[in-house]
Design an enzyme around this catalytic site. Structure first.
Site, mmCIF file in Angstrom:
data_model
loop_
_atom_site.group_PDB
_atom_site.id
_atom_site.type_symbol
_atom_site.label_atom_id
_atom_site.label_comp_id
_atom_site.label_asym_id
_atom_site.label_seq_id
_atom_site.Cartn_x
_atom_site.Cartn_y
_atom_site.Cartn_z
ATOM 1 N N GLU A 109 44.098 9.768 -15.766
ATOM 2 C CA GLU A 109 44.108 8.731 -16.788
ATOM 3 C C GLU A 109 44.045 9.462 -18.129
ATOM 4 O O GLU A 109 43.150 10.283 -18.342
ATOM 5 C CB GLU A 109 42.877 7.832 -16.609
ATOM 6 C CG GLU A 109 42.964 6.589 -17.446
ATOM 7 C CD GLU A 109 41.718 5.724 -17.339
ATOM 8 O OE1 GLU A 109 40.925 5.897 -16.401
ATOM 9 O OE2 GLU A 109 41.549 4.882 -18.240
ATOM 10 N N ARG A 160 34.388 15.146 -4.401
ATOM 11 C CA ARG A 160 34.542 15.597 -5.793
ATOM 12 C C ARG A 160 33.802 16.908 -5.990
ATOM 13 O O ARG A 160 32.860 17.200 -5.264
ATOM 14 C CB ARG A 160 33.907 14.571 -6.740
ATOM 15 C CG ARG A 160 34.680 13.311 -6.906
ATOM 16 C CD ARG A 160 33.851 12.326 -7.698
ATOM 17 N NE ARG A 160 33.867 12.624 -9.120
ATOM 18 C CZ ARG A 160 34.720 12.072 -9.979
ATOM 19 N NH1 ARG A 160 35.618 11.217 -9.556
ATOM 20 N NH2 ARG A 160 34.678 12.362 -11.260
ATOM 21 N N LYS A 164 34.291 12.470 -17.771
ATOM 22 C CA LYS A 164 34.873 12.356 -19.106
ATOM 23 C C LYS A 164 33.993 11.547 -20.046
ATOM 24 O O LYS A 164 33.964 11.800 -21.242
ATOM 25 C CB LYS A 164 36.267 11.732 -18.996
ATOM 26 C CG LYS A 164 37.308 12.738 -18.562
ATOM 27 C CD LYS A 164 38.683 12.142 -18.544
ATOM 28 C CE LYS A 164 38.891 11.374 -17.260
ATOM 29 N NZ LYS A 164 40.273 10.957 -17.050
#
Ligand code: ATP
Ligand code: MG
Length: 564
Positions: A37, A262, A272
């Site tokens: 994104e 992850r 982020k």
């Protein structure tokens, strides 16, 4: 070192891909994608995802797409798109012309939503966002149907069309899939698929004022692109039934989603949301601050793509979350730089040394090995003269018993040069040592005594007149604790920031071969660590970032585990 494919152990993802190729499940195709994104810079966690998604496609002779999941115009910017592309190229992956954007598919996604409405599988809900949340229930607490759930197809089509036409305010209506408000999987409780956002999109401008939710876009984008294996991180596992439901209802091509754990690293944050705060609140100097776990930060720090890929290889693919020790990443960086970084002399905290018996005007060129790990890198010449600098740390007036470096009356070797002996110590009014007087032994040129006399200490040095001015930025961990997000109540993760994560040394001296060194070049300052030329560097003053010191805590841990 990078593991070659043949010696790389298999894992559940590779096994699944091999099986699909064996059974010709996707007509022998193998096609992955990485879907960032564009709302921030990539970090080392993304590097793991890229190495898995793109790396596996390369490994199995497949294709890979870069697809920007740009479904949220409020947080996204073109700047991030460019930065993401630069970082992925730097890592060493080339997606060719397969660069896509979820926004390319907005019309198709809209049409599919219309299809869902026509099939009685979606409805326009007019509850407020708070009410929707309240009606959803919670885990173990059933949801309730919205009073708008049974609107007619005609009414839904009309409202949805008018949502698109911009007739409503944000939050007035949403489009929801009609699935099951009692589902044990919260994602299936009539998820929102479209919302109204009167925002300008970085690519589609003001063409749209309704935007698809990530969950609505994601699986269908994969389907459109003919992705065979949608590799993604574990948090999407619970979303898989939803993606499957959408694809089944629409009756379109169905990729296989497989989830992996992850990456979580200690002493830093990999989200982020938090990284953006560090930038916006000025805790660091931008996304590419060398203390950041972003790829641009690590690059500026001197981490190489090879080291990062080797790290991703070593942590492998797992199905359960775990925290990786940042020392392993640093170990991979040292391992790579040890092979390739030229050695140079750099003095971080200079102490002047005058060789009282060395001729005033003489300058000798000392021949020094560029890299003992790689003979092909040859040798370099370093000028030597009467006035030198050594490291302040390499001298002690009152040495402890096991002190092998310089002290009054002691003899040491100046690497590739001569033996020197300290004969006098000069101090200022504050009793600080400001200069040493030493003698050198002309018989020991090259650093070896013909009479076999041994010294225990070997120091690096530069010639005062020939060396260059440099600034060196020393970095420490950005956070003081292993898990910065573990905070006391009422406290914020920024409370765990290390106030001493950056130390700037402004009067360093480096050997003259570094003149004009280009930003990004990396050297080993002998005995000090690896240093990378910063973009702030100028002809007047070189600026270096310390990439890593030489002390490898990970190698020590490994040795201990082997029982050494
Ligand atoms: P963040 O949590 O930093 O906001 P994100 O997942 O929202 O990250 P995206 O841009 O959506 O950011 O990330 C693109 C892909 O990268 C995701 O599909 C996700 O699978 C993967 N990814 C993100 N963070 C990690 C991580 N720490 N380890 C492995 N993969 C990750
Ligand atoms: Mg995401």
């Amino acid at each position: 070192m990078t593991t070659t494919d043949s010696e790389r152990p298999s894992d559940f993802i590779r096994d699944a891909i091999k099986e699909d190729l064996r059974t010709n499940r996707f007509g022998g195709r193998m096609h992955t994608r990485f879907p960032p994104e564009p709302n921030g810079y990539l970090h080392i966690g993304h590097a793991k995802a890229i190495c898995i998604t793109f790396g596996m496609a390369e490994e199995f002779g497949g294709l890979y797409n870069l697809r920007f999941d740009d479904t949220n115009p409020v947080k996204e910017e073109a700047e991030y798109v460019e930065a993401i592309k630069e970082d992925i190229r730097w890592l060493g992956f080339d997606w060719g012309d397969r660069e896509f954007y979820a926004s390319d598919y907005f019309e198709q996604l809209y049409q599919w939503a219309v299809q869902l409405i026509k099939d009685g599988k979606a409805y326009v809900d007019s509850l407020s966002p708070e009410e929707i949340k309240e009606y959803r229930g919670a885990f173990g607490k059933p949801g309730r149907n919205s009073p708008y759930r049974d609107r007619s197809v005609e009414e839904n089509l009309d409202l949805f069309q008018r949502m698109r036409a911009g007739e409503f305010e944000e939050g007035e209506h949403v489009l929801r899939a009609k699935i099951d408000m009692q589902s044990g999987n919260m994602n299936l409780r009539d998820p929102v698929v479209y919302r109204i956002l009167h925002a300008t999109h970085h690519r589609t401008g003001d063409e749209w004022c309704i935007y698809p939710m990530y969950d609505w876009a994601h699986g269908q984008c994969d389907s459109i692109e003919g992705i065979t294996h949608s590799l993604c991180s574990l948090e999407y596992e619970d979303h898989r039934p939803l993606y499957d439901w959408f694809l089944d209802q629409l009756g379109i091509y169905h990729p296989q989603q497989i989830e992996f754990a992850r990456l979580d690293l200690n002493y830093t944050v990999l989200s982020k949301r938090y990284l953006l705060r560090l930038v916006n609140e000025g805790h660091v100097n931008g996304w590419d601050d060398p203390r950041m776990p972003t790829l641009s930060g690590l690059r500026r720090r001197g981490y190489t793509p090879e080291a990062i890929r080797s790290f991703c290889d070593r942590i492998g693919v797992a199905k359960t979350d775990s925290v990786v020790d940042i020392a392993l990443l640093e170990h991979c960086v040292r391992e790579d730089l040890n092979q390739r970084a030229p050695r140079v002399f750099g003095v971080l905290r200079p102490l002047k040394v005058v060789l009282v018996n060395y001729p005033e005007d003489l300058v000798e060129e000392m021949e020094c090995v560029v890299n003992p790990e790689d003979a092909s890198m040859g040798t370099r010449k370093v000028p030597f003269s009467r006035v030198l600098y050594i490291e302040q740390d390499d001298f002690r007036e009152d040495p402890l018993q096991k002190w092998f470096r310089l002290a009054p009356g002691r003899e040491v070797r100046l690497r590739y040069a001569y033996y020197i002996k300290c004969v006098d110590v000069v101090k200022d009014e504050q009793d600080q040592v400001i200069e040493l007087h030493c003698t050198y032994d002309p018989e020991t040129r090259g650093g070896w005594a013909p009479d076999g006399r041994k010294v225990k200490g070997t120091l690096h040095w530069v010639s005062a007149n020939h060396s260059l001015d440099a600034e060196v930025r020393l970095y420490d961990r950005l956070f003081l604790v292993e898990n910065p997000l573990d905070v006391a109540e009422g406290e914020d993760f920024t409370a765990n920031l290390n106030p001493n994560s950056l130390e700037v040394l402004t009067s360093c001296r480096v050997e003259p071969s570094l003149v004009g060194a280009a930003p990004g070049s990396i050297y080993q300052f002998e005995r000090q660590g690896y240093f990378c030329v910063d973009p702030d560097s100028t002809d007047e003053k070189l600026v270096f970032n310390r990439t890593v010191s030489l002390r490898d805590t990970w190698a020590k841990i490994e040795e201990m585990q082997k029982g050494n």
